[in-house]
Design a protein around this motif. Sequence first.
Motif, PDB file in Angstrom:
ATOM      1  N   VAL A 151     -33.343  14.052 -14.199  1.00 48.57           N
ATOM      2  CA  VAL A 151     -33.834  14.922 -15.279  1.00 48.57           C
ATOM      3  C   VAL A 151     -35.343  14.826 -15.458  1.00 48.57           C
ATOM      4  O   VAL A 151     -35.914  15.472 -16.309  1.00 48.57           O
ATOM      5  CB  VAL A 151     -33.124  14.608 -16.625  1.00 48.57           C
ATOM      6  N   ASN A 152     -35.977  13.938 -14.647  1.00 47.54           N
ATOM      7  CA  ASN A 152     -37.416  13.739 -14.689  1.00 47.54           C
ATOM      8  C   ASN A 152     -37.882  13.368 -16.099  1.00 47.54           C
ATOM      9  O   ASN A 152     -38.791  13.975 -16.654  1.00 47.54           O
ATOM     10  CB  ASN A 152     -38.156  14.965 -14.161  1.00 47.54           C
ATOM     11  N   GLY A 153     -37.224  12.345 -16.657  1.00 52.66           N
ATOM     12  CA  GLY A 153     -37.571  11.887 -17.995  1.00 52.66           C
ATOM     13  C   GLY A 153     -37.071  10.474 -18.241  1.00 52.66           C
ATOM     14  O   GLY A 153     -36.315   9.907 -17.452  1.00 52.66           O
ATOM     15  N   TRP A 154     -37.493   9.897 -19.349  1.00 51.50           N
ATOM     16  CA  TRP A 154     -37.088   8.544 -19.699  1.00 51.50           C
ATOM     17  C   TRP A 154     -35.612   8.498 -20.046  1.00 51.50           C
ATOM     18  O   TRP A 154     -35.101   9.380 -20.733  1.00 51.50           O
ATOM     19  CB  TRP A 154     -37.905   8.027 -20.884  1.00 51.50           C
ATOM     20  N   HIS A 155     -34.941   7.438 -19.613  1.00 47.07           N
ATOM     21  CA  HIS A 155     -33.529   7.249 -19.933  1.00 47.07           C
ATOM     22  C   HIS A 155     -33.350   6.130 -20.960  1.00 47.07           C
ATOM     23  O   HIS A 155     -32.287   5.992 -21.546  1.00 47.07           O
ATOM     24  CB  HIS A 155     -32.730   6.915 -18.671  1.00 47.07           C
ATOM     25  N   SER A 156     -34.375   5.327 -21.158  1.00 42.63           N
ATOM     26  CA  SER A 156     -34.279   4.196 -22.088  1.00 42.63           C
ATOM     27  C   SER A 156     -35.533   4.144 -22.949  1.00 42.63           C
ATOM     28  O   SER A 156     -36.458   4.926 -22.774  1.00 42.63           O
ATOM     29  CB  SER A 156     -34.164   2.887 -21.296  1.00 42.63           C
ATOM     30  N   ARG A 157     -35.528   3.175 -23.846  1.00 42.54           N
ATOM     31  CA  ARG A 157     -36.755   2.891 -24.589  1.00 42.54           C
ATOM     32  C   ARG A 157     -37.810   2.427 -23.596  1.00 42.54           C
ATOM     33  O   ARG A 157     -37.492   1.939 -22.519  1.00 42.54           O
ATOM     34  CB  ARG A 157     -36.508   1.766 -25.608  1.00 42.54           C
ATOM     35  N   GLN A 158     -39.065   2.550 -23.950  1.00 49.51           N
ATOM     36  CA  GLN A 158     -40.138   2.146 -23.050  1.00 49.51           C
ATOM     37  C   GLN A 158     -40.794   0.834 -23.466  1.00 49.51           C
ATOM     38  O   GLN A 158     -41.856   0.485 -22.974  1.00 49.51           O
ATOM     39  CB  GLN A 158     -41.198   3.246 -22.964  1.00 49.51           C
ATOM     40  N   ASP A 159     -40.156   0.083 -24.369  1.00 49.85           N
ATOM     41  CA  ASP A 159     -40.725  -1.183 -24.826  1.00 49.85           C
ATOM     42  C   ASP A 159     -39.946  -2.389 -24.313  1.00 49.85           C
ATOM     43  O   ASP A 159     -40.005  -3.468 -24.885  1.00 49.85           O
ATOM     44  CB  ASP A 159     -40.795  -1.209 -26.351  1.00 49.85           C
ATOM     45  N   LEU A 160     -39.235  -2.229 -23.206  1.00 49.52           N
ATOM     46  CA  LEU A 160     -38.453  -3.316 -22.628  1.00 49.52           C
ATOM     47  C   LEU A 160     -39.342  -4.224 -21.791  1.00 49.52           C
ATOM     48  O   LEU A 160     -40.418  -3.819 -21.337  1.00 49.52           O
ATOM     49  CB  LEU A 160     -37.347  -2.750 -21.734  1.00 49.52           C
ATOM     50  N   SER A 161     -38.867  -5.447 -21.554  1.00 44.93           N
ATOM     51  CA  SER A 161     -39.565  -6.302 -20.591  1.00 44.93           C
ATOM     52  C   SER A 161     -39.229  -5.787 -19.193  1.00 44.93           C
ATOM     53  O   SER A 161     -38.256  -5.040 -19.005  1.00 44.93           O
ATOM     54  CB  SER A 161     -39.115  -7.758 -20.732  1.00 44.93           C
ATOM     55  N   GLU A 162     -40.017  -6.176 -18.210  1.00 43.77           N
ATOM     56  CA  GLU A 162     -39.751  -5.712 -16.845  1.00 43.77           C
ATOM     57  C   GLU A 162     -38.377  -6.183 -16.364  1.00 43.77           C
ATOM     58  O   GLU A 162     -37.640  -5.438 -15.724  1.00 43.77           O
ATOM     59  CB  GLU A 162     -40.840  -6.191 -15.893  1.00 43.77           C
ATOM     60  N   ALA A 163     -37.996  -7.406 -16.716  1.00 41.76           N
ATOM     61  CA  ALA A 163     -36.683  -7.941 -16.313  1.00 41.76           C
ATOM     62  C   ALA A 163     -35.546  -7.154 -16.962  1.00 41.76           C
ATOM     63  O   ALA A 163     -34.540  -6.840 -16.302  1.00 41.76           O
ATOM     64  CB  ALA A 163     -36.590  -9.422 -16.672  1.00 41.76           C
ATOM     65  N   GLU A 164     -35.684  -6.815 -18.248  1.00 44.15           N
ATOM     66  CA  GLU A 164     -34.652  -6.033 -18.939  1.00 44.15           C
ATOM     67  C   GLU A 164     -34.512  -4.639 -18.315  1.00 44.15           C
ATOM     68  O   GLU A 164     -33.409  -4.160 -18.078  1.00 44.15           O
ATOM     69  CB  GLU A 164     -34.994  -5.870 -20.430  1.00 44.15           C
TER      70      GLU A 164
END
Length: 116
Positions: free
Chosen positions: A21-34
Amino acid sequence: MIDRFAVRKSSQGFGVWDAAVNGWHSRQDLSEAEATALARSMNAGHTPREARTGSRRVSPAKPVLVLVDGRWWPGRLDWWVRETDGWYGRVTLDDTGARSWYPAATLRPANPARSS
């Protein structure tokens, strides 16, 4: 597309990008590991498509630049696939090792002065 969900960096941290869909699927404040764990679990739930007539392997992989969020990132292109809305290249980014699909319009040769 093989890896539909990819980890991308945002101004707040990391998130999962949905290439379908060319868009974010999650929040963008996660850690890289999460974000990595979330992307892996979501990709595991999707069966990859078989190679079709509209696909081409690039062997050996070619150095390219990928336009992401207004900046050109170096990477290696190893596959092309034709979707209903155009060609997409599978690129592994040099800096992070992240592999994702990018529209052809966002790709360019890494060294355009040299022809191979």
